[in-house]
Write a protein that holds these residues in place. Sequence first.
Motif, PDB file in Angstrom:
ATOM      1  N   UNK A  75       0.856  -1.183   0.000  1.00  0.00           N
ATOM      2  CA  UNK A  75       0.000   0.000   0.000  1.00  0.00           C
ATOM      3  C   UNK A  75       0.887   1.226   0.000  1.00  0.00           C
ATOM      4  N   UNK A  76       0.563   2.167  -0.872  1.00  0.00           N
ATOM      5  CA  UNK A  76       1.383   3.358  -1.054  1.00  0.00           C
ATOM      6  C   UNK A  76       0.569   4.605  -0.764  1.00  0.00           C
ATOM      7  N   UNK A  77       1.133   5.512   0.002  1.00  0.00           N
ATOM      8  CA  UNK A  77       0.449   6.763   0.331  1.00  0.00           C
ATOM      9  C   UNK A  77       1.403   7.925   0.079  1.00  0.00           C
ATOM     10  N   UNK A  78       1.016   8.791  -0.854  1.00  0.00           N
ATOM     11  CA  UNK A  78       1.827   9.958  -1.179  1.00  0.00           C
ATOM     12  C   UNK A  78       1.459  11.150  -0.315  1.00  0.00           C
ATOM     13  N   UNK A  79       2.418  12.044  -0.131  1.00  0.00           N
ATOM     14  CA  UNK A  79       2.179  13.294   0.586  1.00  0.00           C
ATOM     15  C   UNK A  79       3.161  14.338   0.087  1.00  0.00           C
ATOM     16  N   UNK A  80       2.879  15.591   0.404  1.00  0.00           N
ATOM     17  CA  UNK A  80       3.817  16.658   0.087  1.00  0.00           C
ATOM     18  C   UNK A  80       3.441  17.547  -1.076  1.00  0.00           C
ATOM     19  N   UNK A  81       2.344  17.229  -1.741  1.00  0.00           N
ATOM     20  CA  UNK A  81       1.929  18.072  -2.862  1.00  0.00           C
ATOM     21  C   UNK A  81       1.412  19.417  -2.383  1.00  0.00           C
ATOM     22  N   UNK A  82       1.214  20.322  -3.325  1.00  0.00           N
ATOM     23  CA  UNK A  82       0.689  21.625  -2.962  1.00  0.00           C
ATOM     24  C   UNK A  82       0.792  22.612  -4.095  1.00  0.00           C
ATOM     25  N   UNK A  83       0.527  23.867  -3.759  1.00  0.00           N
ATOM     26  CA  UNK A  83       0.588  24.959  -4.722  1.00  0.00           C
ATOM     27  C   UNK A  83       1.850  25.778  -4.468  1.00  0.00           C
ATOM     28  N   UNK A  84       2.681  25.903  -5.482  1.00  0.00           N
ATOM     29  CA  UNK A  84       3.914  26.675  -5.363  1.00  0.00           C
ATOM     30  C   UNK A  84       4.068  27.569  -6.587  1.00  0.00           C
ATOM     31  N   UNK A  85       5.036  28.472  -6.515  1.00  0.00           N
ATOM     32  CA  UNK A  85       5.323  29.340  -7.647  1.00  0.00           C
ATOM     33  C   UNK A  85       6.467  28.771  -8.471  1.00  0.00           C
ATOM     34  N   UNK A  86       6.515  29.166  -9.708  1.00  0.00           N
ATOM     35  CA  UNK A  86       7.596  28.741 -10.580  1.00  0.00           C
ATOM     36  C   UNK A  86       8.939  29.103  -9.939  1.00  0.00           C
ATOM     37  N   UNK A  87       9.872  28.154 -10.002  1.00  0.00           N
ATOM     38  CA  UNK A  87      11.179  28.348  -9.408  1.00  0.00           C
ATOM     39  C   UNK A  87      11.306  27.807  -7.995  1.00  0.00           C
ATOM     40  N   UNK A  88      10.183  27.519  -7.371  1.00  0.00           N
ATOM     41  CA  UNK A  88      10.198  26.983  -6.007  1.00  0.00           C
ATOM     42  C   UNK A  88      10.563  25.500  -6.004  1.00  0.00           C
ATOM     43  N   UNK A  89      10.699  24.966  -4.803  1.00  0.00           N
ATOM     44  CA  UNK A  89      10.990  23.548  -4.608  1.00  0.00           C
ATOM     45  C   UNK A  89       9.865  22.898  -3.822  1.00  0.00           C
ATOM     46  N   UNK A  90       9.755  21.593  -4.007  1.00  0.00           N
ATOM     47  CA  UNK A  90       8.748  20.813  -3.295  1.00  0.00           C
ATOM     48  C   UNK A  90       9.306  19.403  -3.134  1.00  0.00           C
ATOM     49  N   UNK A  91       8.984  18.792  -2.026  1.00  0.00           N
ATOM     50  CA  UNK A  91       9.452  17.417  -1.778  1.00  0.00           C
ATOM     51  C   UNK A  91       8.245  16.522  -1.569  1.00  0.00           C
ATOM     52  N   UNK A  92       8.101  15.540  -2.429  1.00  0.00           N
ATOM     53  CA  UNK A  92       7.053  14.544  -2.297  1.00  0.00           C
ATOM     54  C   UNK A  92       7.601  13.331  -1.557  1.00  0.00           C
ATOM     55  N   UNK A  93       6.729  12.718  -0.781  1.00  0.00           N
ATOM     56  CA  UNK A  93       7.118  11.515  -0.065  1.00  0.00           C
ATOM     57  C   UNK A  93       6.068  10.438  -0.297  1.00  0.00           C
ATOM     58  N   UNK A  94       6.527   9.211  -0.287  1.00  0.00           N
ATOM     59  CA  UNK A  94       5.630   8.068  -0.466  1.00  0.00           C
ATOM     60  C   UNK A  94       5.964   7.054   0.620  1.00  0.00           C
ATOM     61  N   UNK A  95       4.972   6.751   1.431  1.00  0.00           N
ATOM     62  CA  UNK A  95       5.135   5.762   2.488  1.00  0.00           C
ATOM     63  C   UNK A  95       4.544   4.440   2.033  1.00  0.00           C
ATOM     64  N   UNK A  96       5.312   3.366   2.170  1.00  0.00           N
ATOM     65  CA  UNK A  96       4.887   2.050   1.720  1.00  0.00           C
ATOM     66  C   UNK A  96       4.699   1.105   2.881  1.00  0.00           C
ATOM     67  N   UNK A  97       3.664   0.303   2.804  1.00  0.00           N
ATOM     68  CA  UNK A  97       3.465  -0.740   3.796  1.00  0.00           C
ATOM     69  C   UNK A  97       4.154  -2.001   3.297  1.00  0.00           C
ATOM     70  N   UNK A  98       4.279  -2.969   4.148  1.00  0.00           N
ATOM     71  CA  UNK A  98       4.865  -4.226   3.708  1.00  0.00           C
ATOM     72  C   UNK A  98       6.268  -4.423   4.239  1.00  0.00           C
TER      73      UNK A  98
END
Length: 124
Positions: free
Chosen positions: A3-26
Amino acid sequence: QVRLVESGGGLVQAGDSLRLSCAASGRTFSSYAMGWFRQAPGKERAFVAAIGWSDSTTYYADSVKGRFTISRDNAKNTVALQMNSLKSEDTAVYYCAARNDIAPGITSRAYDYWGQGTQVTVSS
């Protein structure tokens, strides 16, 4: 089963940074190759990045090479996508995927399990 659950998305401006994370079960997370894909409105799901069972093998789409970095922490059962210098064309729903193989793939059909996705919106 993974099972996979993503997090970290959002609204940002061009040039910004963002970090997505995915937590896995198992308990066998380290034996799965992991990937990130994205789907923009009206477009097919597209490959973004992938990583093998260790972090020694990584692949990137040409459009994100040099800006995005995929990494994994097998002790924490997580995979991350660091996104820098974001552009409006990076706007999409981002999906985490797991492949029951130690080698990463670059097509969506190579993956066996998918998360629900997280929205990334980059305003120009």
